[in-house]
Enzyme design. Structure first.
Site, mmCIF file in Angstrom:
data_model
loop_
_atom_site.group_PDB
_atom_site.id
_atom_site.type_symbol
_atom_site.label_atom_id
_atom_site.label_comp_id
_atom_site.label_asym_id
_atom_site.label_seq_id
_atom_site.Cartn_x
_atom_site.Cartn_y
_atom_site.Cartn_z
ATOM 1 N N HIS A 255 42.129 17.753 14.472
ATOM 2 C CA HIS A 255 43.269 18.657 14.402
ATOM 3 C C HIS A 255 42.932 19.855 13.519
ATOM 4 O O HIS A 255 41.969 19.833 12.750
ATOM 5 C CB HIS A 255 44.490 17.919 13.868
ATOM 6 C CG HIS A 255 45.086 16.962 14.863
ATOM 7 N ND1 HIS A 255 46.317 16.379 14.688
ATOM 8 C CD2 HIS A 255 44.614 16.496 16.060
ATOM 9 C CE1 HIS A 255 46.585 15.599 15.720
ATOM 10 N NE2 HIS A 255 45.562 15.649 16.560
ATOM 11 N N GLU B 43 44.217 21.140 10.835
ATOM 12 C CA GLU B 43 44.187 20.946 9.387
ATOM 13 C C GLU B 43 42.873 20.325 8.934
ATOM 14 O O GLU B 43 42.297 20.725 7.906
ATOM 15 C CB GLU B 43 45.352 20.041 8.958
ATOM 16 C CG GLU B 43 46.720 20.611 9.281
ATOM 17 C CD GLU B 43 47.280 20.118 10.601
ATOM 18 O OE1 GLU B 43 48.489 19.865 10.678
ATOM 19 O OE2 GLU B 43 46.480 19.985 11.565
ATOM 20 N N TRP C 252 45.840 41.162 50.690
ATOM 21 C CA TRP C 252 46.394 40.917 49.367
ATOM 22 C C TRP C 252 47.434 41.961 49.076
ATOM 23 O O TRP C 252 47.209 43.151 49.328
ATOM 24 C CB TRP C 252 45.290 40.977 48.305
ATOM 25 C CG TRP C 252 44.255 39.914 48.460
ATOM 26 C CD1 TRP C 252 43.015 40.042 48.985
ATOM 27 C CD2 TRP C 252 44.376 38.539 48.062
ATOM 28 N NE1 TRP C 252 42.336 38.852 48.940
ATOM 29 C CE2 TRP C 252 43.165 37.902 48.378
ATOM 30 C CE3 TRP C 252 45.393 37.773 47.484
ATOM 31 C CZ2 TRP C 252 42.933 36.549 48.130
ATOM 32 C CZ3 TRP C 252 45.167 36.446 47.231
ATOM 33 C CH2 TRP C 252 43.945 35.850 47.554
ATOM 34 N N THR D 159 53.273 26.295 52.010
ATOM 35 C CA THR D 159 52.201 27.167 51.523
ATOM 36 C C THR D 159 50.838 26.591 51.881
ATOM 37 O O THR D 159 49.907 27.332 52.215
ATOM 38 C CB THR D 159 52.332 27.360 50.003
ATOM 39 O OG1 THR D 159 53.582 28.003 49.726
ATOM 40 C CG2 THR D 159 51.204 28.203 49.450
ATOM 41 N N ASP E 85 48.422 28.962 53.972
ATOM 42 C CA ASP E 85 47.340 29.630 53.249
ATOM 43 C C ASP E 85 46.162 28.744 52.873
ATOM 44 O O ASP E 85 45.119 29.266 52.477
ATOM 45 C CB ASP E 85 47.892 30.252 51.951
ATOM 46 C CG ASP E 85 48.948 31.314 52.216
ATOM 47 O OD1 ASP E 85 48.895 31.931 53.296
ATOM 48 O OD2 ASP E 85 49.811 31.512 51.346
ATOM 49 N N GLY F 206 56.249 29.460 48.372
ATOM 50 C CA GLY F 206 56.958 30.404 49.216
ATOM 51 C C GLY F 206 58.421 30.548 48.829
ATOM 52 O O GLY F 206 58.904 29.947 47.863
ATOM 53 N N PRO F 207 59.157 31.339 49.603
ATOM 54 C CA PRO F 207 60.542 31.658 49.247
ATOM 55 C C PRO F 207 61.486 30.460 49.275
ATOM 56 O O PRO F 207 62.480 30.445 48.551
ATOM 57 C CB PRO F 207 60.939 32.705 50.296
ATOM 58 C CG PRO F 207 59.981 32.523 51.418
ATOM 59 C CD PRO F 207 58.710 32.064 50.808
ATOM 60 N N LEU G 49 60.865 27.033 48.440
ATOM 61 C CA LEU G 49 60.754 26.222 47.228
ATOM 62 C C LEU G 49 61.153 27.027 45.999
ATOM 63 O O LEU G 49 61.898 26.540 45.135
ATOM 64 C CB LEU G 49 59.340 25.677 47.077
ATOM 65 C CG LEU G 49 59.060 24.867 45.795
ATOM 66 C CD1 LEU G 49 60.057 23.737 45.631
ATOM 67 C CD2 LEU G 49 57.634 24.338 45.801
#
Length: 355
Positions: free
Chosen positions: A44, A46, A164, A190, A194, A287-288, A290
Site C-alpha cells: 500500500h 503508506e 468513424w 452492438t 460491429d 447502442g441507443p 441499452l
C-alpha cells in the site's frame, strides 16, 4: 496532499478493485518519502512511503489520500505500519467507506497518540475513486455511458455504419477511459452490428488485469467467432433465465442468468451482481436502446460524450431511445463537469445533477 494525489493517479489503470491511494511522508516542509498503491496484493501507499523514508519518518507527518487500513487483508494494516514508524501526525484526505476500515484506521492511530486530521482535499480524493465509493456505499458500480455523435445528435447512418464519426485523437482518448474501468458493457445488438473487441489497445494504459467485457444477451445470440468470445480478455455474458447455449461458442466465457423485468434483463440486478464481483467502474459502449434504458431507469452516473463537427442528417440513428416526455419538468438534467477539445472533436463529461 496535492503531491500525494498526483501519486495516487499513477494507479489509475492498475489498482482494481482497490482504491487509488498516494502517500507523502514529510519532516516540516521537506518530503522524505513517497509512494502509491500500484496493484491489488501489492504494498500500500503508506508502506512504500515509509520504506523510502526509513528512520526519517519518526516524528514526521504522513499525508495520505485515503484512511489507512486497520485490518489484515492481502497485506498487514497500514495504520500499524505508521504507528511502528513513529510518525507524529497523519493528515487524511478522505475516510475509507469499507466496513473493515471505516473509522477504525483513524481510531487506531489516535489511540496510539498520533495526531490525526481529516478532510484536506477530500473531494479530489473521492473523485479519484468514484467507482470504489459507489460500490461500497450503494452496492452498485459507477456507471459511465460513452457515446460519440455528430453535431445534429446522430450516432450512425440509418444502415448502422458509424466508423468513424470522431477522429483518431478522440478514439485514442476512449482507450484511456476504457483502461480505468473495471468493466466494459455492451448489448448483443452492438455485437451483431460491429463485432467490437472491447479491449484496451493503448500499450501505455495496459493494466495487470484487463477490464471485464460484459455482454447483455438475453437469448444468447452472440455469433460464433465474435471477438468478445475469443478469450483474449475476460468476458461475462448475462442472459435470460431460460436461455441455453446450443453449441460450444461460450466455452471461453462466463455466463450468468438474470431474471427479467418488464420483459427485459433486469439491469439493476445486473449492476448488483457486478458490484458483488468487485467491479468499481463500468464504461458502457452500446447502442441507443441499452443506453436509453439505463438513462430511463436512472442508472447512469455520468455521460462521456464526444461531439464531431459533422452532420449526418435526419435519417441517421439517434443518440438514445428515451421515452416521450409529457412535460419539460420531466427532462433529464445534466451538469457539465468537464469540456475540452480532443483533436478536431469536443469531449464533454456530464453528470446527473442528483450525483
Amino acid at each position: 496532499m496535492a503531491s500525494a494525489l498526483r501519486l495516487a493517479e499513477r494507479g489509475l489503470f492498475t489498482t482494481q478493485p482497490n482504491p487509488r491511494v498516494g502517500c507523502v511522508i514529510a519532516q516540516g516542509e521537506q518530503a522524505v518519502g513517497s509512494g502509491w498503491h500500484e496493484r491489488a496484493g501489492g504494498a500500500h501507499a503508506e508502506v512504500v512511503a515509509l520504506n523510502e523514508a526509513g528512520e526519517r519518518a519518526r516524528g514526521g507527518t504522513a499525508y495520505v489520500t485515503l484512511e489507512p487500513c486497520a485490518h489484515f487483508g492481502r497485506t498487514p494494516p497500514c495504520a500499524d505500519a505508521l504507528i511502528s514508524a513513529g510518525v507524529a501526525r497523519v493528515v487524511i484526505a478522505h475516510g475509507d467507506p469499507f466496513g473493515e476500515v471505516s473509522g477504525r484506521g483513524i481510531r487506531r492511530l489516535r489511540e496510539a497518540g498520533i495526531t490525526v486530521e481529516t478532510g484536506l482535499m477530500s473531494e479530489p480524493a473521492r473523485e479519484l475513486n468514484r467507482g470504489f465509493f459507489a460500490r461500497i456505499e450503494r452496492s452498485r458500480p459507477w456507471l459511465r455511458v460513452k457515446l460519440a455523435m455528430s453535431m445534429d445528435g446522430r450516432t450512425a447512418l440509418s444502415s448502422g455504419e458509424s466508423r468513424w464519426i470522431t477522429g483518431e485523437a478522440a478514439r485514442a482518448d476512449v482507450q484511456r477511459w476504457r483502461a480505468r474501468s473495471s468493466a466494459i458493457l455492451t448489448g448483443v445488438g452492438t455485437i451483431l452490428a460491429d463485432d467490437p473487441a472491447l479491449t484496451v489497445r493503448d500499450p501505455l494504459c495496459k493494466a495487470p488485469v484487463a477490464p471485464v467485457r460484459v455482454i447483455l444477451d438475453r437469448h444468447l445470440r452472440t455469433p460464433p467467432g465474435s471477438r468478445v468470445l475469443d478469450g483474449s480478455a475476460p468476458s461475462l455474458v448475462f442472459h435470460g433465465p431460460d436461455a441455453k447455449p446450443v453449441d460450444a461458442r461460450f466455452e471461453q466465457v462466463e455466463r450468468h442468468a438474470l431474471e427479467l423485468s418488464s420483459e427485459r434483463l433486469d439491469l439493476t440486478a445486473m449492476l448488483a451482481e457486478l458490484a458483488r464481483r468487485d467491479i468499481n467502474e463500468i464504461q458502457v459502449e452500446a447502442g441507443p436502446t441499452l443506453c436509453g434504458a439505463l438513462f430511463a431507469q436512472d442508472l447512469v452516473d455520468e455521460l462521456l460524450l464526444y461531439v464531431a463537427p459533422v452532420l449526418l442528417g435526419d435519417a441517421a440513428r439517434p443518440l438514445m431511445n428515451l421515452p416521450a416526455l409529457a412535460d419539460m419538468s420531466e427532462r433529464w438534467k445534466l451538469e457539465t463537469i468537464d469540456q475540452r477539445t480532443v483533436g478536431s472533436d469536443w469531449r464533454l463529461l456530464l453528470r446527473s445533477r442528483e450525483n
